[in-house]
Design a protein around this motif. Structure first.
Motif, PDB file in Angstrom:
ATOM      1  N   THR A  99     -24.102 -65.415  66.010  1.00 52.30           N
ATOM      2  CA  THR A  99     -25.140 -65.625  65.000  1.00 52.30           C
ATOM      3  C   THR A  99     -24.599 -65.318  63.607  1.00 52.30           C
ATOM      4  O   THR A  99     -24.862 -66.049  62.637  1.00 52.30           O
ATOM      5  CB  THR A  99     -26.367 -64.740  65.286  1.00 52.30           C
ATOM      6  OG1 THR A  99     -26.902 -65.087  66.567  1.00 52.30           O
ATOM      7  CG2 THR A  99     -27.435 -64.933  64.233  1.00 52.30           C
ATOM      8  N   ALA A 100     -23.817 -64.247  63.487  1.00 58.81           N
ATOM      9  CA  ALA A 100     -23.211 -63.906  62.201  1.00 58.81           C
ATOM     10  C   ALA A 100     -22.256 -64.994  61.738  1.00 58.81           C
ATOM     11  O   ALA A 100     -22.217 -65.354  60.553  1.00 58.81           O
ATOM     12  CB  ALA A 100     -22.472 -62.571  62.315  1.00 58.81           C
ATOM     13  N   ALA A 101     -21.474 -65.549  62.668  1.00 60.13           N
ATOM     14  CA  ALA A 101     -20.520 -66.599  62.317  1.00 60.13           C
ATOM     15  C   ALA A 101     -21.224 -67.903  61.952  1.00 60.13           C
ATOM     16  O   ALA A 101     -20.787 -68.631  61.059  1.00 60.13           O
ATOM     17  CB  ALA A 101     -19.559 -66.834  63.476  1.00 60.13           C
ATOM     18  N   LEU A 102     -22.328 -68.200  62.638  1.00 59.95           N
ATOM     19  CA  LEU A 102     -23.066 -69.439  62.386  1.00 59.95           C
ATOM     20  C   LEU A 102     -23.862 -69.392  61.088  1.00 59.95           C
ATOM     21  O   LEU A 102     -23.943 -70.389  60.367  1.00 59.95           O
ATOM     22  CB  LEU A 102     -24.030 -69.721  63.537  1.00 59.95           C
ATOM     23  CG  LEU A 102     -23.472 -70.357  64.804  1.00 59.95           C
ATOM     24  CD1 LEU A 102     -24.544 -70.386  65.885  1.00 59.95           C
ATOM     25  CD2 LEU A 102     -22.965 -71.766  64.533  1.00 59.95           C
ATOM     26  N   GLY A 129     -17.675 -65.598  59.592  1.00 59.71           N
ATOM     27  CA  GLY A 129     -18.490 -64.398  59.759  1.00 59.71           C
ATOM     28  C   GLY A 129     -17.966 -63.165  59.060  1.00 59.71           C
ATOM     29  O   GLY A 129     -18.692 -62.177  58.911  1.00 59.71           O
ATOM     30  N   ALA A 130     -16.716 -63.194  58.602  1.00 62.06           N
ATOM     31  CA  ALA A 130     -16.111 -62.001  58.003  1.00 62.06           C
ATOM     32  C   ALA A 130     -16.785 -61.616  56.688  1.00 62.06           C
ATOM     33  O   ALA A 130     -17.048 -60.433  56.434  1.00 62.06           O
ATOM     34  CB  ALA A 130     -14.616 -62.228  57.786  1.00 62.06           C
ATOM     35  N   ILE A 132     -15.433 -71.112  68.282  1.00 58.11           N
ATOM     36  CA  ILE A 132     -15.643 -70.684  66.896  1.00 58.11           C
ATOM     37  C   ILE A 132     -14.691 -69.535  66.566  1.00 58.11           C
ATOM     38  O   ILE A 132     -14.703 -68.499  67.242  1.00 58.11           O
ATOM     39  CB  ILE A 132     -17.109 -70.239  66.686  1.00 58.11           C
ATOM     40  CG1 ILE A 132     -18.052 -71.427  66.903  1.00 58.11           C
ATOM     41  CG2 ILE A 132     -17.296 -69.671  65.276  1.00 58.11           C
ATOM     42  CD1 ILE A 132     -19.520 -71.059  66.855  1.00 58.11           C
ATOM     43  N   PRO A 133     -13.834 -69.679  65.556  1.00 59.76           N
ATOM     44  CA  PRO A 133     -12.833 -68.645  65.251  1.00 59.76           C
ATOM     45  C   PRO A 133     -13.445 -67.425  64.568  1.00 59.76           C
ATOM     46  O   PRO A 133     -14.127 -67.549  63.551  1.00 59.76           O
ATOM     47  CB  PRO A 133     -11.868 -69.374  64.305  1.00 59.76           C
ATOM     48  CG  PRO A 133     -12.709 -70.414  63.630  1.00 59.76           C
ATOM     49  CD  PRO A 133     -13.726 -70.851  64.654  1.00 59.76           C
ATOM     50  N   ASP A 179     -22.852 -71.679  52.883  1.00 55.74           N
ATOM     51  CA  ASP A 179     -24.178 -71.243  53.323  1.00 55.74           C
ATOM     52  C   ASP A 179     -24.254 -70.902  54.806  1.00 55.74           C
ATOM     53  O   ASP A 179     -25.317 -70.533  55.296  1.00 55.74           O
ATOM     54  CB  ASP A 179     -25.211 -72.332  53.019  1.00 55.74           C
ATOM     55  CG  ASP A 179     -25.327 -72.611  51.529  1.00 55.74           C
ATOM     56  OD1 ASP A 179     -25.097 -71.676  50.736  1.00 55.74           O
ATOM     57  OD2 ASP A 179     -25.634 -73.752  51.160  1.00 55.74           O
ATOM     58  N   GLY A 180     -23.150 -71.048  55.528  1.00 59.92           N
ATOM     59  CA  GLY A 180     -23.146 -70.775  56.966  1.00 59.92           C
ATOM     60  C   GLY A 180     -22.791 -72.022  57.749  1.00 59.92           C
ATOM     61  O   GLY A 180     -23.168 -73.139  57.385  1.00 59.92           O
TER      62      GLY A 180
END
Length: 347
Positions: free
Chosen positions: A280-283, A173-174, A261-262, A237-238
Motif C-alpha cells: 500500500t505504501a509503494a502503491l 515507497g521510500a 513491485i521493487p 502521486d503514487g
C-alpha cells in the motif's frame, strides 16, 4: 557573535533578484537572454519545446519544521526536471517565483537558492527568470521548467498498447516512509530543547524524501539501448494514480504483479515499524520521482538486461480494467489513492 540578519526590504525586489541569481552562469547557446528583462529569449531551432510548472505551498507540500531550506530548493527544481524527463525530453531552463512572508530573511532565501543552484549545476539547467511577492500564508514556490526534445522522440501518456510491458525505475515507497519517519520524530521531539531524532540506519529513505533525484540516467540508458517507450509518466502521486493516468490516456487496462513491485529493504523495515502495509505504501505513497513507462513486448530481452529497471506487469484491453495481481493470484482493482492536493488531508 551571531551573524547579522538582513531584512529583504533592505535590498528591494530587484536587488534581491540580483543577489540570488548573480552566480548562475549561462550554459547553453539557446539561452539568448536570461535574468534581467521582462522575459527570457530562447532559441531551440528544429527541436520541440517542453514546458512544465510546479507549485509548492508551505503546510501543503512541505513542512519547514523538518525540511531544510537548501533541500527544499533542490527538491523544488528536481520535481520539475522529472516532469521533463517523463516526456523523454531534457530540461534546459527554469524560472523561479516566490511568495515570501515577513518571517523569512535574505539569508533564508540564500539557503533556498543554494539548493536550486546545486540542482541546476548537476542537471545542467539555466535559471533564466522569475518573480517575488509578499505572502501572508508562508512560503510559496512556483517553478517553470523548459526543455527540448528531438521531433518525433517525445513520449506521452497516451501511447500504451495491449501486450506492452509495464516498467518502473528504481524502487517505490521510500520517500513516503521517509516522510512518516520525519513526521514521527518531529512529533516526538516537540517541545524538547535538546531532542535528537533517531535516524540511524534510515538514511536512504530520508534522502529519498528530502533530496530526490530525477531519473536522467534512465532516459539516457533507454536511448543508448535503442528503446523508445510507448508511454511514460513520473511517479509523483503514487504508482496507483500514475498507472491509472496511463490507462485512461491510452484507453487501455493493466495488470501489475504485487511481487514484482521493487521495494528497498529500508522501506520494508520502516513499514514494519509503523505497522503499515508495504505494498500500500509503494502503491499510494508518492514523491518517488521514478519513471513509470511501457515498452513493446519485442523489447523484453533488452529491458531484462538493464539494471535499475523492473518489469512489473503488462497492458491489457480496456474492458479488463486495471488490477493488482496479489501473491496468491487474486486480483484487486487499482484505485487512485495516491497524493491529491485538494482532498483536505495531509499526505
Amino acid at each position: 557573535m551571531d551573524q547579522q540578519e538582513t531584512e529583504i526590504s533592505e535590498l528591494g525586489e530587484f536587488g534581491l533578484i540580483d543577489r540570488l541569481t548573480k552566480d548562475f552562469p549561462i550554459q547553453h547557446t539557446q539561452t539568448k537572454l536570461g535574468v534581467g528583462d521582462d522575459a527570457a529569449i530562447l532559441n531551440f531551432g528544429e527541436k520541440d519545446v517542453v514546458v512544465t510548472t510546479d507549485l509548492l505551498l508551505e503546510g501543503i507540500h512541505f513542512d519547514l519544521r523538518y525540511v531544510p531550506l537548501q533541500h527544499l530548493g533542490y527538491k523544488a527544481a528536481i520535481v520539475n526536471f522529472s516532469d521533463i524527463y517523463a516526456m523523454n525530453a531534457r530540461p534546459r531552463q527554469i524560472t523561479v517565483s516566490l511568495g515570501v512572508s515577513s518571517r523569512f530573511t535574505v539569508e533564508h532565501l540564500d539557503a533556498l537558492y543554494s539548493g536550486i543552484k546545486r540542482a541546476c549545476e548537476i542537471y545542467n539547467v539555466d535559471l533564466v527568470g522569475g518573480d517575488t511577492s509578499a505572502s501572508v500564508t508562508g512560503l510559496v514556490i512556483s517553478i517553470t521548467c523548459i526543455g527540448d526534445v528531438e521531433k518525433g522522440e517525445e513520449v506521452k501518456r497516451s501511447g500504451a498498447k495491449p501486450t506492452d510491458i509495464i516498467c518502473v525505475s528504481g524502487d517505490l515507497g521510500a520517500a513516503f516512509m521517509g516522510l512518516q519517519l520525519l513526521e514521527r520524530e518531529n512529533s516526538v521531539g516537540a517541545g524538547q530543547k535538546d531532542f535528537q531524532p533517531d535516524f540511524a540506519g534510515k538514511e536512504y529513505i530520508l534522502e529519498r524524501q528530502l533530496k530526490p533525484e530525477a531519473r536522467k540516467d534512465i532516459i539516457e540508458l533507454l536511448k543508448k539501448e535503442g528503446i523508445k517507450p510507448t508511454s511514460m509518466i513520473d511517479v509523483s502521486d503514487g504508482l496507483s494514480s500514475e498507472l491509472l493516468h496511463i490507462c485512461k490516456s491510452s484507453g487501455v487496462g493493466c495488470r501489475v504483479y504485487e511481487d514484482k513491485i521493487p521495494i528497498d529493504y529500508q522501506t520494508a523495515l520502516m513499514a514494519e515499524e509503523f505497522n503499515m502495509n508495504l505494498v500500500t505504501a509503494a502503491l499510494n505513497g508518492g514523491e518517488d520521482y521514478e519513471l513509470l513507462f511501457t515498452v513493446p513486448l519485442t523489447d523484453h530481452q533488452k529491458i531484462e538486461k538493464m539494471k535499475g529497471i523492473s518489469m512489473i506487469g503488462y497492458i491489457t484491453e480496456p474492458q479488463l480494467g486495471a488490477a493488482l495481481v496479489t501473491r496468491d493470484g487474486s486480483e484487486v482493482v487499482i484505485r487512485a489513492q495516491g497524493w491529491n492536493a485538494f482532498d483536505g488531508e495531509d499526505k
